[in-house]
Design a protein around this motif. Structure first.
Motif, PDB file in Angstrom:
ATOM      1  N   THR A  49      49.936-100.127 -70.817  1.00 29.94           N
ATOM      2  CA  THR A  49      49.376 -98.779 -70.970  1.00 29.94           C
ATOM      3  C   THR A  49      48.886 -98.243 -69.630  1.00 29.94           C
ATOM      4  O   THR A  49      49.112 -97.083 -69.288  1.00 29.94           O
ATOM      5  N   CYS A  83      51.815 -97.174 -67.547  1.00 30.65           N
ATOM      6  CA  CYS A  83      52.401 -95.897 -67.981  1.00 30.65           C
ATOM      7  C   CYS A  83      51.538 -94.710 -67.559  1.00 30.65           C
ATOM      8  O   CYS A  83      52.067 -93.651 -67.185  1.00 30.65           O
ATOM      9  N   GLU A  84      50.221 -94.871 -67.614  1.00 31.53           N
ATOM     10  CA  GLU A  84      49.322 -93.753 -67.337  1.00 31.53           C
ATOM     11  C   GLU A  84      48.847 -93.716 -65.886  1.00 31.53           C
ATOM     12  O   GLU A  84      48.212 -92.741 -65.476  1.00 31.53           O
ATOM     13  N   ASN A 124      48.785 -88.182 -74.292  1.00 31.58           N
ATOM     14  CA  ASN A 124      48.807 -88.867 -72.997  1.00 31.58           C
ATOM     15  C   ASN A 124      49.915 -89.911 -72.916  1.00 31.58           C
ATOM     16  O   ASN A 124      50.420 -90.211 -71.825  1.00 31.58           O
ATOM     17  N   VAL A 125      50.308 -90.491 -74.049  1.00 29.65           N
ATOM     18  CA  VAL A 125      51.429 -91.436 -74.123  1.00 29.65           C
ATOM     19  C   VAL A 125      52.185 -91.180 -75.433  1.00 29.65           C
ATOM     20  O   VAL A 125      51.709 -90.464 -76.299  1.00 29.65           O
ATOM     21  N   THR A 140      46.508 -95.676 -64.550  1.00 27.55           N
ATOM     22  CA  THR A 140      45.053 -95.817 -64.558  1.00 27.55           C
ATOM     23  C   THR A 140      44.654 -97.225 -64.130  1.00 27.55           C
ATOM     24  O   THR A 140      45.492 -98.118 -63.995  1.00 27.55           O
TER      25      THR A 140
END
Length: 388
Positions: A129, A132-133, A309-310, A135
């Motif tokens: 995650t 992908c973002e 966001n995803v 962060t």
């Protein structure tokens, strides 16, 4: 009168009073129709609990948004004293001023002698995650707290995909135990997201919540911890995977463990006439759950983010299929919100009861069949649910 007869008379009166007490339903804090005798009875009960130092009847408060949830968490941390226990379990802790304030409050509590159990997802799921973002995580800051105060801080890094967002505050003193749980993570970027959390107050209810996840708190409070909640009014539902399973992950099969949320959702969407649902992510497994209601002709209003966001492609594909199948029937309505909706909440109305289902679980196969999740079903009275 002989002592045996006096004892028998006293026992009969006591049993009669207990029977009368049990005839009353346990109240939730937002019940709107309470008879005068019940109000009087509850007030007397509260006085008894104040004297004994523990409140048995649970109180449930809905926390709307990130700021309200962070404020509630900070208040509970500041109220903790030496010997209390805090369990802090979240999916992610990301950078930001709010996260720095939270970590500082955790450190201050540990220095006061509060026992901290810090728990966050460290599986490949959260790593994927973040990739992908784009962060980062502050897990290393939690580990620093453990290294600085090993007698007060324990850091648990479960390798199962734990999506549960749960904080509990268990007291040794007279104050009641508190749990705060729902869908909210920690980090400044979540400040504008549409989300919910619940604040639950009551020793037995918090104990039941931890037990539903099979977590064993190290702090055992004095007094009886048999739940005083009405089982019909308050029910915890959880997912508990046993381990990470690569074959099941790659093939999208269920993990081994206890997964109670999907069956509860199936019952929920098979029982009422009208639903209003807020969700962030959905796939075909989640759409099949909603279809349990739509197939019966029940009305479903679904609120989701316009730009998640995803999982944007999966959301768009699944929602397109739902509209194609049910849009012409008139009982399915989709609203796309300009803000990021991260809530996992639904309210349902039926002819004789009204129910809310809230928690951390998304309408996705992995959430329903693979992730550790928390949920709460609440039977309550309301005139009309407000806008989601």
């Amino acid at each position: 009168m002989k002592p045996k007869r006096l004892f028998g008379l006293w026992l009969a009166v006591a049993l009669f009073l207990c029977q009368q007490w049990l005839a009353y339903d346990s109240p939730l804090c937002f019940s709107t129709t309470v008879s005068q005798p019940r109000r009087k009875l509850w007030k007397e009960w509260d006085k008894i609990q104040e004297v004994s130092g523990r409140q048995k009847t649970p109180k449930l408060q809905l926390l709307t948004g990130y700021q309200a949830t962070v404020a509630a968490v900070m208040a509970e941390l500041e109220a903790c004293e030496s010997g209390d226990e805090v369990i802090f379990s979240v999916y992610v802790v990301e950078p930001g001023r709010s996260s720095e304030a939270l970590i500082a409050a955790l450190a201050a509590a540990a220095r006061r002698g509060v026992q901290l159990r810090l728990r966050t997802d460290c599986s490949v799921l959260s790593s994927f995650t973040r990739l992908c973002e784009g962060t980062t995580t502050l897990v290393h800051r939690l580990q620093q707290l453990r290294d600085e105060m090993p007698d007060s801080v324990v850091v648990e890094q479960p390798q199962i995909p734990t999506h549960a967002k749960l904080l509990t505050f268990r007291r040794k003193a007279a104050s009641p135990d508190v749990a705060i749980f729902g869908g909210i993570n920690f980090g400044d970027r979540f400040g504008s997201w549409r989300d919910f959390a619940m604040r639950l107050e009551g020793d037995a209810a918090v104990f039941d919540l931890l037990s539903s996840l099979r977590w064993r708190p190290t702090l055992v409070t004095s007094g009886v911890l048999t739940a005083d909640t009405s089982r019909r009014a308050l029910q915890f539902v959880t997912n508990q995977p046993m381990r990470w399973e690569w074959p099941a992950w790659l093939l999208s099969h269920p993990f081994q463990g206890n997964f109670d949320i999907a069956p509860e959702m199936t019952r929920f969407y098979s029982s009422f006439d009208s639903y209003r649902v807020a969700a962030s992510y959905i796939d075909e497994t989640g759409a099949a759950v909603l279809s349990k209601a739509l197939e019966r002709g029940a009305r479903v209003e679904l609120v989701m983010p316009w730009t998640p966001n995803v999982y944007a492609d999966c959301n768009a594909r699944t929602l397109g299929n739902l509209l194609g199948k049910w849009g012409a029937h008139g009982n399915f309505r989709l609203k796309l919100h300009s803000s990021m909706v991260h809530a996992k909440a639904a309210v349902a109305q039926g002819p004789s009861s009204n129910v809310a289902l809230l928690g951390s679980c998304n309408l996705r196969q992995r959430s329903l069949e693979q992730f550790e999740e928390t949920g709460l079903r609440v039977d309550y009275e309301f005139a009309s649910p407000g806008p989601l």
